[in-house]
Design a protein around this motif. Structure first.
Motif, PDB file in Angstrom:
ATOM      1  N   ILE A  71      34.246   8.783  56.958  1.00  0.00           N
ATOM      2  CA  ILE A  71      34.114   9.234  58.172  1.00  0.00           C
ATOM      3  C   ILE A  71      35.493   9.363  58.988  1.00  0.00           C
ATOM      4  N   ASN A  72      35.525  10.458  59.636  1.00  0.00           N
ATOM      5  CA  ASN A  72      36.972  10.491  60.396  1.00  0.00           C
ATOM      6  C   ASN A  72      36.870  10.630  61.762  1.00  0.00           C
ATOM      7  N   ARG A  73      35.789  11.060  62.742  1.00  0.00           N
ATOM      8  CA  ARG A  73      35.960  11.083  63.976  1.00  0.00           C
ATOM      9  C   ARG A  73      34.600  10.707  64.434  1.00  0.00           C
ATOM     10  N   VAL A  74      34.480   9.961  65.451  1.00  0.00           N
ATOM     11  CA  VAL A  74      33.023   9.083  65.778  1.00  0.00           C
ATOM     12  C   VAL A  74      32.832   9.298  67.180  1.00  0.00           C
ATOM     13  N   ASN A  75      31.636   9.244  67.453  1.00  0.00           N
ATOM     14  CA  ASN A  75      31.276   9.480  69.091  1.00  0.00           C
ATOM     15  C   ASN A  75      30.699   8.345  69.989  1.00  0.00           C
ATOM     16  N   THR A  76      30.340   7.072  69.170  1.00  0.00           N
ATOM     17  CA  THR A  76      29.809   5.853  69.766  1.00  0.00           C
ATOM     18  C   THR A  76      30.478   4.705  69.156  1.00  0.00           C
ATOM     19  N   ALA A  77      30.416   3.558  69.719  1.00  0.00           N
ATOM     20  CA  ALA A  77      30.758   2.441  69.161  1.00  0.00           C
ATOM     21  C   ALA A  77      30.226   1.964  67.929  1.00  0.00           C
ATOM     22  N   ARG A 104      31.906  23.545  50.603  1.00  0.00           N
ATOM     23  CA  ARG A 104      31.539  24.078  51.672  1.00  0.00           C
ATOM     24  C   ARG A 104      32.636  23.674  52.625  1.00  0.00           C
ATOM     25  N   THR A 105      33.520  24.589  53.366  1.00  0.00           N
ATOM     26  CA  THR A 105      34.590  24.356  54.245  1.00  0.00           C
ATOM     27  C   THR A 105      34.266  24.168  55.623  1.00  0.00           C
ATOM     28  N   GLY A 106      34.954  23.746  56.499  1.00  0.00           N
ATOM     29  CA  GLY A 106      34.898  23.737  57.877  1.00  0.00           C
ATOM     30  C   GLY A 106      34.792  22.252  58.463  1.00  0.00           C
ATOM     31  N   THR A 107      35.130  21.908  59.601  1.00  0.00           N
ATOM     32  CA  THR A 107      35.081  20.646  60.104  1.00  0.00           C
ATOM     33  C   THR A 107      33.678  20.411  60.713  1.00  0.00           C
ATOM     34  N   TYR A 108      32.893  19.372  60.183  1.00  0.00           N
ATOM     35  CA  TYR A 108      31.417  19.262  60.329  1.00  0.00           C
ATOM     36  C   TYR A 108      31.077  19.464  62.018  1.00  0.00           C
ATOM     37  N   PRO A 165      25.442  14.936  66.533  1.00  0.00           N
ATOM     38  CA  PRO A 165      24.941  13.876  65.781  1.00  0.00           C
ATOM     39  C   PRO A 165      25.797  13.712  64.341  1.00  0.00           C
ATOM     40  N   LEU A 166      26.076  12.520  64.126  1.00  0.00           N
ATOM     41  CA  LEU A 166      26.654  12.240  62.806  1.00  0.00           C
ATOM     42  C   LEU A 166      25.522  11.964  61.705  1.00  0.00           C
ATOM     43  N   ASN A 167      24.670  12.859  61.189  1.00  0.00           N
ATOM     44  CA  ASN A 167      23.551  12.696  60.446  1.00  0.00           C
ATOM     45  C   ASN A 167      23.418  13.756  59.495  1.00  0.00           C
ATOM     46  N   HIS A 168      22.209  13.918  59.282  1.00  0.00           N
ATOM     47  CA  HIS A 168      21.949  15.131  58.420  1.00  0.00           C
ATOM     48  C   HIS A 168      22.011  16.398  58.753  1.00  0.00           C
ATOM     49  N   ASP A 169      22.282  17.536  57.837  1.00  0.00           N
ATOM     50  CA  ASP A 169      22.291  18.798  58.371  1.00  0.00           C
ATOM     51  C   ASP A 169      21.172  19.013  59.091  1.00  0.00           C
ATOM     52  N   SER A 170      19.948  18.874  58.737  1.00  0.00           N
ATOM     53  CA  SER A 170      18.970  19.352  59.319  1.00  0.00           C
ATOM     54  C   SER A 170      18.840  18.844  60.993  1.00  0.00           C
ATOM     55  N   GLU A 171      19.207  17.591  61.342  1.00  0.00           N
ATOM     56  CA  GLU A 171      19.256  16.992  62.316  1.00  0.00           C
ATOM     57  C   GLU A 171      20.473  17.780  63.231  1.00  0.00           C
ATOM     58  N   ALA A 172      21.420  17.952  62.669  1.00  0.00           N
ATOM     59  CA  ALA A 172      22.661  18.655  63.151  1.00  0.00           C
ATOM     60  C   ALA A 172      22.278  20.135  63.902  1.00  0.00           C
ATOM     61  N   GLN A 203      24.548  11.441  56.329  1.00  0.00           N
ATOM     62  CA  GLN A 203      24.727   9.931  56.937  1.00  0.00           C
ATOM     63  C   GLN A 203      23.279   9.724  57.222  1.00  0.00           C
ATOM     64  N   SER A 204      23.016   8.241  57.060  1.00  0.00           N
ATOM     65  CA  SER A 204      21.911   7.674  57.700  1.00  0.00           C
ATOM     66  C   SER A 204      22.209   6.940  58.947  1.00  0.00           C
ATOM     67  N   SER A 205      21.154   6.731  59.742  1.00  0.00           N
ATOM     68  CA  SER A 205      21.724   5.852  60.786  1.00  0.00           C
ATOM     69  C   SER A 205      22.172   4.479  60.464  1.00  0.00           C
ATOM     70  N   HIS A 206      22.697   3.858  61.406  1.00  0.00           N
ATOM     71  CA  HIS A 206      23.051   2.576  61.113  1.00  0.00           C
ATOM     72  C   HIS A 206      22.829   1.676  62.665  1.00  0.00           C
ATOM     73  N   PRO A 207      22.486   0.431  62.050  1.00  0.00           N
ATOM     74  CA  PRO A 207      22.273  -0.337  63.351  1.00  0.00           C
ATOM     75  C   PRO A 207      23.446  -0.939  64.125  1.00  0.00           C
ATOM     76  N   SER A 208      23.083  -0.860  65.303  1.00  0.00           N
ATOM     77  CA  SER A 208      24.453  -1.042  66.264  1.00  0.00           C
ATOM     78  C   SER A 208      25.320  -2.263  66.014  1.00  0.00           C
ATOM     79  N   THR A 209      26.712  -2.009  66.453  1.00  0.00           N
ATOM     80  CA  THR A 209      27.583  -3.282  66.002  1.00  0.00           C
ATOM     81  C   THR A 209      27.329  -4.383  67.004  1.00  0.00           C
ATOM     82  N   LYS A 210      27.561  -5.442  66.677  1.00  0.00           N
ATOM     83  CA  LYS A 210      27.401  -6.424  67.239  1.00  0.00           C
ATOM     84  C   LYS A 210      28.422  -6.745  68.658  1.00  0.00           C
ATOM     85  N   ARG A 211      29.414  -6.290  68.455  1.00  0.00           N
ATOM     86  CA  ARG A 211      30.200  -5.954  69.666  1.00  0.00           C
ATOM     87  C   ARG A 211      29.867  -4.958  70.718  1.00  0.00           C
TER      88      ARG A 211
END
Length: 819
Positions: free
Chosen positions: A13-19, A563-567, A621-628, A751-759
């Motif tokens: 993964i290259n660019r994220v939106n949340t901690a 498939r090309t393009g920035t997600y 969202p950084l998730n499945h194509d269907s959700e995006a 991607q599948s969702s992941h629990p929040s970071t502890k920090r």
């Protein structure tokens, strides 16, 4: 023309939106799979491995070491730290009889932090700690380094205490690939630091050893062998001898080094300051010139015996930190001439290095088409090509000619004469897949590109006003139209990173922004006819475009397409998993321009989106194509987004949204294809307005936790972030760090969702959005103007640098950027 949907592959993964998305565990599975799928174990003999993958014309003349030097080495499980000293002693004895100028040295660096190779990006990357570092030939490393300096390291070793921890064992599975990642991170850092074409590492598992070669296509490892046997010691000795005797020998050179790259000297640094004259302080502010280099630029003309130019690369602008990738590195540069003596008369250039898949059309070919088809008096929204080409294709062609010539000479000789060996394979084009798995895997190889373009600019996230932002995107759309309608060239990767705000336009060009990076473009077999030039391609009947150079030569070519393009910026039709067959056309790229504009607005302006600081996470969202797909369709159907105190931008976004909605509606009978005329019309009308705000520069974007961020109104960054004019980057460990640009434009695995970071990041709740916006805008603008924004990052990210030097942040990156 294929109608088969292009597949996607696992990418980090290259660019994220949340901690939470910056948490290393969120990325780990995909990084591990990527490494796992790109590592091969060579099945041939150890000597064949060295002959093929460590090219050298010099045979080791020394007697093999005595096995007595390793007789007392007895690795114990769980005590690998205690093994480093004995291992260093063994390796030192193996090379003890090498000539002094060719002798490498070894250092225990297990506890030494090595920062990311480039100081401008160091604060965004975790440090590395190689178990054992190997010097360049002739350099004697101390027992303990004062600081981690990649400039003195030519190779790294990672040691585990038992043979059972060999991560290259096919039976080991994904759960052990972390050990391979450690080697890969070291190789990546060495390739970035020195511009290596390939890097070598040694993995030690108990008393068993593997030699590993990394390039940008894959890694290949030798069979294991024991360091406690004379045969094993001989192999290590022969490996190091070949390593320090490359085909093109020079002082301190090693195999894998790029002969067209050299370190910047004091003479070069003095020349730079003299030529820049009064601009030197501004251009070199925050720049560590020790990281710079001098490169040769070669064209594709095989008759050329001298480089077409030598360039000093003095400021790193962008870097793709993934190892098995295009590995794009972008530099601000100036052509070097020892006779140049007139201060303040210079032309800045952008030098871009990348490793294209050999199956794809070289980028310089697209520039050739653009320059052939578009008259210079019409040229706008596009960078101009200065020079350079495909170093790998050039070297491979020379190699093929040499092999053919050698084969012809062989036929003239007597059969009793031993044939001469073939010349060593080229290094600027990878060959590891072919040698390990056969010629059919040629499409997986990569070729080294180095090109020079003439336009220097800033990222969109560094806009000085929203009107400037809109003007830059408008001109990029104009450039896209020129490329498509005049040259038959479709970009196919419109993203926030591929559009620049132009600061200093080349002479004769009045342009506010450019569209660059044609790595993933496609084009017609021939340019459009003059009768069609200037017309509009019908989205329902797009021209036949070919993105792959070998489209008519490789059987089952669809199997190799991605498939090309920035997600984040992909058009809905391309994202939607329910649509099985999609042919990428200009309308999809026009839609991507909308998502780019919305992305920048949600991150860097004060707005009234109901999710506040989590707006970008909500829309992208950084998730499945269907959700995006659902989120994007929902955005198009949602309420009008208001940019606080900015009616022109609010109105433009709403009108652009309506155009995209009409083009993507599920009611097929109501669809209206996106056209250049329609999109450019709303941009031109917006820019003609006189009520644009002044001085509304980009606000800084700060990663927020989904647990604590405000959902009552827009979150306005406290002055604790990095420089406000620098786009926010993820902060994950080196082993998980991906491209500095947007999400990988080749593809991104679901991607599948992941629990929040502890920090957790504690943020202030905003109750009344518009009022809070206006109150904080003034304070934020004041801080931006005064340059008082400071990075209050976790102190564990800070690393000691040589001679008390402070690691430079990326705040100067907004002053000049490029392709």
């Amino acid at each position: 023309m294929s109608s088969k949907a292009s597949p996607r592959t696992n990418k980090s993964i290259n660019r994220v939106n949340t901690a939470e998305q910056a948490n290393k565990d969120f990325h780990l599975e995909h990084w591990r799979r990527e490494v796992y799928e790109k590592v091969n174990v060579y099945s041939g003999t150890l000597d064949d491995f060295l002959d093929l993958f460590v090219p050298s014309e010099t045979q080791c003349p020394l007697d093999p070491p005595s096995e007595q030097i390793a007789a007392d080495f007895t690795p114990l499980q769980g005590r690998e730290v205690e093994h480093y000293g004995p291992l260093i002693s063994i390796f030192s004895q193996i090379v003890a009889d090498f000539p002094e100028e060719k002798r490498v040295s070894f250092c225990n660096t297990f506890a030494q932090e090595f920062p990311f190779p480039f100081s401008a990006f160091a604060e965004h990357h975790h440090t590395s700690k190689p178990d054992i570092s190997v010097s360049f030939p002739g350099d004697k490393l101390p027992v303990k380094l004062e600081y981690g300096d990649w400039n003195r390291v030519a190779m790294v070793m990672e040691a585990k205490s038992t043979a059972a921890e060999d991560a290259f064992d096919i039976k080991a599975g994904l759960d052990r690939t972390n050990a391979i990642v450690q080697l890969a991170v070291g190789a990546r850092n060495l390739m970035l630091t020195h511009g290596f074409l390939a890097a070598y590492s040694i993995g030690i598992y108990g008393d068993m050893i593997r030699i590993v070669r990394f390039d940008h296509a894959c890694a290949v490892a030798s069979k294991t062998f024991s360091i406690k046997t004379q045969e094993g010691l001989r192999i290590v000795q022969r490996f190091f001898w070949r390593f320090v005797h490359p085909l093109r020998p020079s002082k301190g050179a090693v195999v894998g080094q790029d002969e067209t790259v050299s370190k910047m000297t004091r003479e070069h640094r003095n020349w730079l300051r003299e030529v820049f004259g009064g601009d030197a302080n501004e251009l070199l502010a925050g720049v560590d010139l020790r990281e710079g280099r001098v490169v040769e630029v070669w064209s594709n003309d095989l008759t050329q015996t001298e480089p077409s130019g030598r360039y000093i690369l003095f400021k790193l602008l962008d870097v793709n930190t993934r190892l098995f990738s295009r590995a794009t590195v972008v530099w601000l540069a100036i052509e070097y001439s020892s006779t140049h003596s007139t201060p303040d008369q210079y032309e800045l250039r952008i030098v871009k290095e990348s490793w294209r898949q050999v199956i794809r059309i070289p980028e310089h070919t697209f520039y050739d088409r653009l320059h052939m088809a578009i008259p210079m008096d019409e040229w706008t929204g596009l960078p101009g090509f200065v020079g350079g080409g495909d170093l790998g294709a050039r070297e491979a062609a020379i190699w093929d000619h040499a092999c053919s010539d050698l084969e012809g000479k062989r036929k003239l000789r007597s059969h009793t004469v031993k044939p001469s060996p073939l010349p060593a394979r080229p290094m600027h084009q990878t060959f590891t897949w072919r040698l390990v798995l056969g010629q059919d895997t040629n499409v997986n190889e990569r070729s080294h590109m180095r090109i020079v373009v003439d336009t220097v600019g800033r990222p969109l996230s560094c806009f000085k006003s929203t009107r400037e932002l809109v003007a830059a995107i408008r001109d990029a759309i104009k450039g896209h139209r020129l490329a498509m309608e005049r040259a038959g060239l479709l970009h196919r990767d419109v993203s926030s990173g591929n559009i620049l705000i132009v600061d200093r336009a080349p002479p004769g060009r009045d342009v506010a922004g450019i569209l660059h990076d044609f790595d993933y473009s496609s084009m017609t077999n021939t340019p459009p006819s003059k009768d069609n030039a200037g017309g509009t391609w019908d989205a329902s009947d797009p021209p036949k475009l070919h993105p792959l150079e070998l489209w008519n030569k490789v059987p089952n070519i669809d199997e190799y397409k991605e498939r090309t393009g920035t997600y984040y910026f992909m058009a809905i039709e391309i994202l939607d998993p329910k649509i099985k067959v999609v042919i990428h056309h200009a309308g999809h790229d026009l839609e991507s321009f909308y998502w780019v504009l919305l992305w920048i607005v949600l991150r860097h302006t004060a707005h009234d989106h109901e999710m506040g600081s989590l707006a970008c996470e909500t829309v992208f969202p950084l998730n499945h194509d269907s959700e995006a797909t659902v989120k994007k369709r929902g955005t198009l159907q949602g309420h009008r987004l208001e940019i606080i105190d900015n009616e022109p931008l609010s109105e433009l976004l709403e009108r652009f949204k309506e155009l995209v909605d009409d083009a993507t509606t599920l009611k097929m009978h109501r669809r209206k294809p996106l056209t250049y005329d329609a999109v450019l019309s709303i941009f031109d009308e917006a820019l003609m307005r006189e009520d644009w705000p002044e001085g509304d520069a980009a606000l800084p974007f700060v990663l927020e936790s989904t647990r604590t961020a405000s959902v009552y109104g827009p979150k306005h960054p406290k002055i604790r972030s990095r420089a406000p004019n620098h786009p926010k980057r993820s902060r994950i460990e080196d082993v998980l760090e991906a491209e500095h640009t947007d999400l990988d434009s080749e593809t991104l695995a679901s991607q599948s969702s992941h629990p929040s970071t502890k920090r957790r990041r504690h943020t202030r709740m905003v109750a009344s959005a518009p009022e809070a916006v206006r109150a904080t805008r003034a304070a934020s603008s004041t801080m931006v103007a005064s340059g008082s924004t400071r990075n209050q990052s976790n102190s564990s990210m800070r690393v000691k640098r040589p001679h008390g030097e402070k690691a430079q942040g990326s705040r100067s990156s907004c002053k000049a950027s490029g392709t």
